[in-house]
Design a protein around this motif. Sequence first.
Motif, PDB file in Angstrom:
ATOM      1  N   ASN A 123       0.456 -23.550  -8.955  1.00  0.00           N
ATOM      2  CA  ASN A 123      -0.027 -22.389  -9.297  1.00  0.00           C
ATOM      3  C   ASN A 123       1.154 -21.627 -10.861  1.00  0.00           C
ATOM      4  O   ASN A 123       1.963 -21.379 -11.078  1.00  0.00           O
ATOM      5  CB  ASN A 123      -0.821 -20.959  -9.161  1.00  0.00           C
ATOM      6  CG  ASN A 123      -1.977 -21.467  -9.043  1.00  0.00           C
ATOM      7  OD1 ASN A 123      -2.797 -22.968  -9.716  1.00  0.00           O
ATOM      8  ND2 ASN A 123      -2.762 -20.364  -7.721  1.00  0.00           N
ATOM      9  N   ARG A 139       2.829 -21.627 -13.895  1.00  0.00           N
ATOM     10  CA  ARG A 139       2.846 -19.859 -14.708  1.00  0.00           C
ATOM     11  C   ARG A 139       4.708 -19.655 -15.057  1.00  0.00           C
ATOM     12  O   ARG A 139       4.737 -19.109 -16.430  1.00  0.00           O
ATOM     13  CB  ARG A 139       3.108 -18.674 -13.309  1.00  0.00           C
ATOM     14  CG  ARG A 139       1.722 -18.538 -14.000  1.00  0.00           C
ATOM     15  CD  ARG A 139       1.725 -17.191 -12.696  1.00  0.00           C
ATOM     16  NE  ARG A 139       0.829 -15.746 -13.183  1.00  0.00           N
ATOM     17  CZ  ARG A 139      -0.437 -16.028 -12.958  1.00  0.00           C
ATOM     18  NH1 ARG A 139      -0.758 -15.645 -11.626  1.00  0.00           N
ATOM     19  NH2 ARG A 139      -1.098 -14.712 -13.650  1.00  0.00           N
ATOM     20  N   ARG A 186       6.370 -19.163 -18.648  1.00  0.00           N
ATOM     21  CA  ARG A 186       7.410 -17.911 -19.145  1.00  0.00           C
ATOM     22  C   ARG A 186       7.909 -18.839 -20.224  1.00  0.00           C
ATOM     23  O   ARG A 186       9.011 -18.271 -20.926  1.00  0.00           O
ATOM     24  CB  ARG A 186       7.906 -17.682 -17.702  1.00  0.00           C
ATOM     25  CG  ARG A 186       8.490 -16.449 -17.748  1.00  0.00           C
ATOM     26  CD  ARG A 186       9.615 -16.612 -16.866  1.00  0.00           C
ATOM     27  NE  ARG A 186      10.270 -17.461 -16.254  1.00  0.00           N
ATOM     28  CZ  ARG A 186      11.164 -17.550 -17.087  1.00  0.00           C
ATOM     29  NH1 ARG A 186      12.472 -17.369 -17.332  1.00  0.00           N
ATOM     30  NH2 ARG A 186      12.579 -18.694 -16.315  1.00  0.00           N
ATOM     31  N   GLU A 218      -8.836 -20.596 -11.055  1.00  0.00           N
ATOM     32  CA  GLU A 218      -7.812 -20.181 -10.889  1.00  0.00           C
ATOM     33  C   GLU A 218      -7.275 -19.310 -12.411  1.00  0.00           C
ATOM     34  O   GLU A 218      -6.042 -18.418 -13.089  1.00  0.00           O
ATOM     35  CB  GLU A 218      -7.106 -20.544 -10.245  1.00  0.00           C
ATOM     36  CG  GLU A 218      -5.675 -19.703 -10.109  1.00  0.00           C
ATOM     37  CD  GLU A 218      -5.791 -17.885  -9.288  1.00  0.00           C
ATOM     38  OE1 GLU A 218      -5.304 -17.553  -8.888  1.00  0.00           O
ATOM     39  OE2 GLU A 218      -7.601 -17.995  -8.636  1.00  0.00           O
ATOM     40  N   SER A 231      -7.995 -17.185 -14.628  1.00  0.00           N
ATOM     41  CA  SER A 231      -7.502 -16.066 -14.387  1.00  0.00           C
ATOM     42  C   SER A 231      -6.157 -15.405 -14.696  1.00  0.00           C
ATOM     43  O   SER A 231      -5.900 -14.997 -15.057  1.00  0.00           O
ATOM     44  CB  SER A 231      -8.187 -15.061 -12.809  1.00  0.00           C
ATOM     45  OG  SER A 231      -9.221 -15.591 -12.473  1.00  0.00           O
ATOM     46  N   MET A 232      -5.417 -16.415 -14.500  1.00  0.00           N
ATOM     47  CA  MET A 232      -4.132 -16.552 -14.547  1.00  0.00           C
ATOM     48  C   MET A 232      -3.639 -16.918 -15.988  1.00  0.00           C
ATOM     49  O   MET A 232      -2.752 -16.104 -16.550  1.00  0.00           O
ATOM     50  CB  MET A 232      -3.345 -18.078 -13.870  1.00  0.00           C
ATOM     51  CG  MET A 232      -3.371 -17.671 -12.778  1.00  0.00           C
ATOM     52  SD  MET A 232      -2.904 -20.153 -11.794  1.00  0.00           S
ATOM     53  CE  MET A 232      -1.569 -20.180 -12.850  1.00  0.00           C
ATOM     54  N   ASP A 258      -5.362 -15.444 -18.470  1.00  0.00           N
ATOM     55  CA  ASP A 258      -5.795 -13.913 -18.949  1.00  0.00           C
ATOM     56  C   ASP A 258      -4.596 -12.654 -18.663  1.00  0.00           C
ATOM     57  O   ASP A 258      -4.515 -12.155 -19.209  1.00  0.00           O
ATOM     58  CB  ASP A 258      -7.371 -13.168 -18.499  1.00  0.00           C
ATOM     59  CG  ASP A 258      -8.720 -14.443 -18.527  1.00  0.00           C
ATOM     60  OD1 ASP A 258      -8.619 -14.895 -19.782  1.00  0.00           O
ATOM     61  OD2 ASP A 258      -9.405 -13.972 -18.378  1.00  0.00           O
ATOM     62  N   GLU A 259      -4.564 -13.395 -17.440  1.00  0.00           N
ATOM     63  CA  GLU A 259      -3.552 -11.886 -16.813  1.00  0.00           C
ATOM     64  C   GLU A 259      -2.256 -12.685 -18.149  1.00  0.00           C
ATOM     65  O   GLU A 259      -0.906 -11.503 -18.186  1.00  0.00           O
ATOM     66  CB  GLU A 259      -3.127 -12.267 -15.488  1.00  0.00           C
ATOM     67  CG  GLU A 259      -4.071 -11.694 -14.560  1.00  0.00           C
ATOM     68  CD  GLU A 259      -3.644 -12.065 -12.971  1.00  0.00           C
ATOM     69  OE1 GLU A 259      -2.663 -12.521 -12.680  1.00  0.00           O
ATOM     70  OE2 GLU A 259      -4.350 -11.931 -12.649  1.00  0.00           O
ATOM     71  N   ASP A 260      -1.459 -13.913 -18.578  1.00  0.00           N
ATOM     72  CA  ASP A 260      -0.230 -14.126 -18.588  1.00  0.00           C
ATOM     73  C   ASP A 260      -0.589 -14.468 -20.608  1.00  0.00           C
ATOM     74  O   ASP A 260       0.443 -14.148 -21.625  1.00  0.00           O
ATOM     75  CB  ASP A 260       0.484 -15.138 -18.103  1.00  0.00           C
ATOM     76  CG  ASP A 260       0.546 -14.872 -16.784  1.00  0.00           C
ATOM     77  OD1 ASP A 260       0.245 -14.063 -16.355  1.00  0.00           O
ATOM     78  OD2 ASP A 260       1.262 -15.776 -16.283  1.00  0.00           O
ATOM     79  N   LYS A 262      -0.072  -1.100 -26.256  1.00  0.00           N
ATOM     80  CA  LYS A 262      -0.981  -2.698 -25.622  1.00  0.00           C
ATOM     81  C   LYS A 262      -1.870  -2.705 -25.557  1.00  0.00           C
ATOM     82  O   LYS A 262      -2.556  -3.297 -25.779  1.00  0.00           O
ATOM     83  CB  LYS A 262      -0.149  -2.629 -24.181  1.00  0.00           C
ATOM     84  CG  LYS A 262       1.394  -2.890 -23.700  1.00  0.00           C
ATOM     85  CD  LYS A 262       1.026  -4.194 -24.184  1.00  0.00           C
ATOM     86  CE  LYS A 262       2.764  -4.746 -24.477  1.00  0.00           C
ATOM     87  NZ  LYS A 262       3.192  -4.389 -22.594  1.00  0.00           N
TER      88      LYS A 262
END
Length: 629
Positions: A155, A159, A163, A207, A210-211, A213-215, A472
């Motif tokens: 993970n 990520r 980035r 997972e 969800s990751m 969506d967050e990023d 935002k």
Amino acid sequence: MTSLYWLPELADWRERLRGLGKNGAPAWGEAVALANSRLDFIRTNALDQTVAAALGGTPPKELATKPIRLALLGSSTMAHLHAAIRVAGLRRGLWIEIYENDYGQYWQELTDQSSALYEFQPTTVLLALDAYHLSAGLGTGLGTTDADHLFGEANGRIRECWRLAREAFRCPVIHQTPLPVHPAVLGNNEHRLPGSRRAFIGRLNRELRSMADEDGVDMLAVDARAAADGLKAWHDPALWHRAKQEISPAAAPMYGELIARLLAAKQGRSSKCLVLDLDNTLWGGVIGDDGLAGLVLGQGSALGEAFVAFQDYARELSRRGVILAVCSKNDEANALEPFEQHPEMVLKRNDVASFVANWSDKASNIRAVAEELNIGLDSLVFVDDNPFERSLVRRELPMVAVPEVGDDPATFAQTIADAGYFEGVAVTEEDRVRTEQYQGNRQREQLKASVTDLGSYLRSLEMQLTWRRFDKLGLQRTVQLINKTNQFNLTTRRYSEEDVVAVMDDPSAFGLQLRLVDRFGDNGIIAIVIGKMQSDDDLLIDTWLMSCRVLGRQVEPTTLNLVADAAKRLGARRLLGEYLPTKKNGMVKDHYTKLGFAVLERGDDGRSLSALDLTTFVPASTFIEVKQA
């Protein structure tokens, strides 16, 4: 199934391919037409090679959008998928240039600013890490602690790739889910084996969503597609061992489709409206002949239940923002009767934004639908059980999508879903109430027809314009509008989320989002303006776009009042308005002159630059009440 079964067969496909670009014939339009037919891996590659030869590898002048530079960053071999991605782009009028990292070198190229990846400067990055690569080090001998540690490492690495890509290229990132290629070791309860590679990939795919969506990363869900088609349709273990191909060549056309849909959705090029026939499409039977009681619809028969299921799917599309329309050869009174009186109808009249029922040909009526809704014909998807009508519309309106739905209503919904016409990456509140907005627009037009003068009409609307700076909270809707608005758009510049955030953080720029409410309801966010200070006292209006639904209601001069005020706050003494012509925005070529700007430059291609002196500017008086959110 991985075949593009919703697209029509072209009997003369080979002959037309051989003639592509010959004897001075325009190649781009013909290439798009050939791409919009049922293609397999071999035909896809043949079309890709012929297009490259006919166009010399350069984007055509007819291209409506900027070329897309797609970087494929993966751990497996993907070269056999390039043609399918380019051809799927053709299908949507996109020109896609592709870069693929050297085998297995995605991390090295991402972290090396002198790499060929940085030289390519992608506008979209797709990260595709295969299941074998991601599950390396796992085995049934591992306990829960060690398996969890490897899971966290995977993970973290993913990520970090996201980035690096976003910071380096300021572009959208798409992540491809790995395929569940490992055979089960424990069986039905594989999840109880901590070191199971198969369970690890399943857990990772859950997972990842969800990751993402967050990023702010979009998903390419090949795992879901493989679950629908069968893993064997997508992955061949023999080809993996021979060539390290995670995706089988047979699945390439569908794989390209999935990617092109996302790219099109990010540019606002997904379809907007589902146009529905009635007899034997929404119900069984012919309302004019069989009457209300004779229709096959609802519980009690398998066929009737299939029509109900299709109506339910159409309503679900409407609830997420797809416009519904009706185009039927019928007397209007007969056509409306089931919507108003049949107890098993799922769709009601208020679910339909445009209802056209008469005895004119379907192509003419579809034009009328587009005109009433004020959207392009290329935004429409037409569903009709009758092959004659489908063929007619394809011939007369090649820009309208017409899926081969067949005559079995049980398959209609899945066919439309598989075709991916309405691909989206987010759903905003405006999407959810779009049908209500169109219903309100019809009421406004009825009111306009009943009053004696324009001033009385505008005053009676009781309009209120609420403005706010980019934030935002409205980020998704702002990006959506910027990337899908084509007609009232002065420059048609496209912005990613990162670009919009950059405007928010820039003290020498501003971004305005405007919402219009009147007595008939909330029109939602109807305008976006981005202003940027130049090196002198000028402020350039980098972007000005509006919804065509609100034209003629004094929104334009009211917006200019707000822009002028925001520019003065930044110290500007002059506004510069730029117009960059496209195939679709001709309606706004004189926008700035109508608002009192003076033309400074006008190019042979239609481009223009105009100026407004803010020191002498007098705000226009309108019938719109303005307030800040």
